[in-house]
Design an enzyme around this catalytic site. Structure first.
Site, PDB file in Angstrom:
ATOM      1  CB  ILE A  22      -0.803  -0.154   1.053  1.00  0.00           C
ATOM      2  CG1 ILE A  22      -1.838  -1.325   1.469  1.00  0.00           C
ATOM      3  CG2 ILE A  22      -1.612   1.173   1.318  1.00  0.00           C
ATOM      4  CD1 ILE A  22      -3.015  -1.324   2.533  1.00  0.00           C
ATOM      5  CG  ASN A  95       1.753   2.121   4.127  1.00  0.00           C
ATOM      6  OD1 ASN A  95       0.535   1.282   3.992  1.00  0.00           O
ATOM      7  ND2 ASN A  95       2.480   1.534   4.368  1.00  0.00           N
ATOM      8  CE1 TYR A 160      -2.220  -5.157  11.155  1.00  0.00           C
ATOM      9  CE2 TYR A 160      -4.704  -5.944  11.571  1.00  0.00           C
ATOM     10  CZ  TYR A 160      -3.421  -5.458  10.771  1.00  0.00           C
ATOM     11  OH  TYR A 160      -3.692  -5.178   9.778  1.00  0.00           O
ATOM     12  CB  ILE A 193      -5.442  -5.431   0.788  1.00  0.00           C
ATOM     13  CG1 ILE A 193      -5.585  -3.967   0.602  1.00  0.00           C
ATOM     14  CG2 ILE A 193      -4.498  -4.865  -0.319  1.00  0.00           C
ATOM     15  CD1 ILE A 193      -7.387  -4.150   0.365  1.00  0.00           C
ATOM     16  CB  THR A 195       0.074  -6.776   0.067  1.00  0.00           C
ATOM     17  OG1 THR A 195       0.136  -8.281   0.930  1.00  0.00           O
ATOM     18  CG2 THR A 195      -0.978  -6.063  -0.056  1.00  0.00           C
TER      19      THR A 195
END
Length: 280
Positions: A22, A95, A160, A193, A195
Site C-alpha cells: 500500500i 502506513n 494487531y 488486500i 500485497t
C-alpha cells in the site's frame, strides 16, 4: 500533472512503510498527481528501487530514507531530511504496520506485543508529532492506515486489532485538536488486500489457489482489493475534494465486514489450508 519536472512549489507527501504494498502504491498515485514523494521504510533495497522509478519519471521528485519507525530519532531525522530536501510537507501517510503469526492473546510473547504496539501505533503517534508543525504551515492532511481488524476484530490477531483500533481513535482526537490549524486527519481501513506478502504466503503452499479462494470468499464483492485501490482512497482523503471531511474512518474492504454469514477458522498446516467451522 504526471510527466513534468518537480518544482519547489509542488506539494510533498511523506509516506511510511513505502517500499512495497500500500505504501508504494500511495507513492505512485501521489507522484502521478504531481506530488514530490518522501518515502521511508526499513527496506533499503525496495525503497531505492521506488526512488529510482519515480525519479526516472520526474527528476528530483522522490527521495527514499531508510528509517525504523520504532526509533524516535530516526523519525525525526527523516522528517528533518524531508524538509531539508523539499522545504515542506503537505500530506502525511502513516502506513507502516506489522502483524505476526495467528495466536490467542495469551500466546503472544511480550516481545511480539511490544513490536506490534511500537510499529503500528507508536510510530503513527511519533511521526504525527514530528510532522504536525510542518503540516500546520501548509494546512495539510494526515491519512492514517488502520484496518478492518481494528473495527470488527479478527481471529487470533488481538494485538494487531488493538493497535489498529487505537489508530482510528488517535486520528479522531488529533482531528479535533487540529481543526483550527486547518489540518485534516482521517483513517483508511483496508480489508483483505493482495500485497506482496500475501502472494508470498499463497505461493509457499502446496496448492497456491487453496488459501486464495478462501480469502476471496470473505468479501461480498467476491475478491480482495488492490494496493492501488487503497492508495486512491488515501489520495482522495488528502485532496481538496475531501475538504469537509475530518475525523472519519473510510472502509475499503469489498463489504467484508457487513452482513452476516458463515464464520470459520482458516489455518495453514504443513502447506495445506485447514478450514474449521466454528463449533455451536
Amino acid at each position: 500533472m504526471a510527466g513534468r519536472f518537480a518544482g519547489s512549489a509542488d506539494p510533498v507527501v511523506l509516506i511510511t512503510g513505502a517500499s512495497a504494498g500500500i505504501g508504494a502504491a500511495c507513492a505512485r498515485v501521489f507522484a502521478a498527481e504531481g506530488y514530490r514523494v518522501s518515502a521511508c521504510s526499513n527496506d533499503p533495497i525496495g525503497g531505492s528501487k521506488l526512488q529510482d522509478e519515480l525519479s526516472a519519471q520526474r527528476p528530483g521528485s522522490a527521495r527514499f530514507h531508510e528509517c525504523d519507525v520504532r526509533v524516535p530519532t530516526q523519525i525525526a531525522e527523516t522528517v528533518g531530511a524531508t524538509i531539508g530536501e523539499f522545504g515542506r510537507i503537505d500530506v502525511l501517510i502513516n502506513n507502516v504496520g506489522v502483524s505476526c503469526a495467528a495466536k490467542t492473546a495469551d500466546e503472544f510473547t511480550l516481545d511480539e506485543i511490544d513490536d506490534q504496539i511500537k510499529t503500528n501505533l507508536l510510530s503513527c503517534i511519533l511521526t504525527t508529532r514530528a510532522t504536525l508543525p510542518h503540516l500546520r504551515r501548509s494546512k495539510g492532511s494526515i491519512v492514517n492506515i488502520g484496518s478492518v481488524a481494528g473495527l470488527v476484530g479478527h481471529d487470533r490477531v488481538s494485538i494487531y486489532s488493538a493497535t489498529k483500533g487505537a489508530i482510528a481513535s488517535f486520528s479522531k482526537a488529533v482531528a479535533i485538536d487540529e481543526v483550527h490549524s486547518g489540518v485534516r486527519v482521517n483513517t483508511v481501513l483496508p480489508g483483505n488486500i493482495v500485497t506482496e506478502s500475501r502472494r508470498r504466503l499463497e505461493s509457499s503452499l502446496d496448492d497456491p489457489t487453496e488459501l486464495h479462494n478462501v480469502i476471496e470468499s470473505w468479501q461480498w464483492m467476491g475478491r480482495s482489493g488492490t494496493p492501488e485501490e487503497v492508495a486512491h482512497t488515501c489520495f482522495f482523503l488528502a485532496s481538496a475534494k475531501a475538504s469537509f471531511i475530518t475525523g472519519t474512518e473510510l472502509v475499503v474492504s469489498g463489504g467484508a465486514e457487513i452482513g452476516s454469514g458463515p464464520k470459520q477458522r482458516t489455518t495453514v498446516v504443513d502447506g495445506h489450508v485447514i478450514v474449521t467451522p466454528t463449533p455451536v
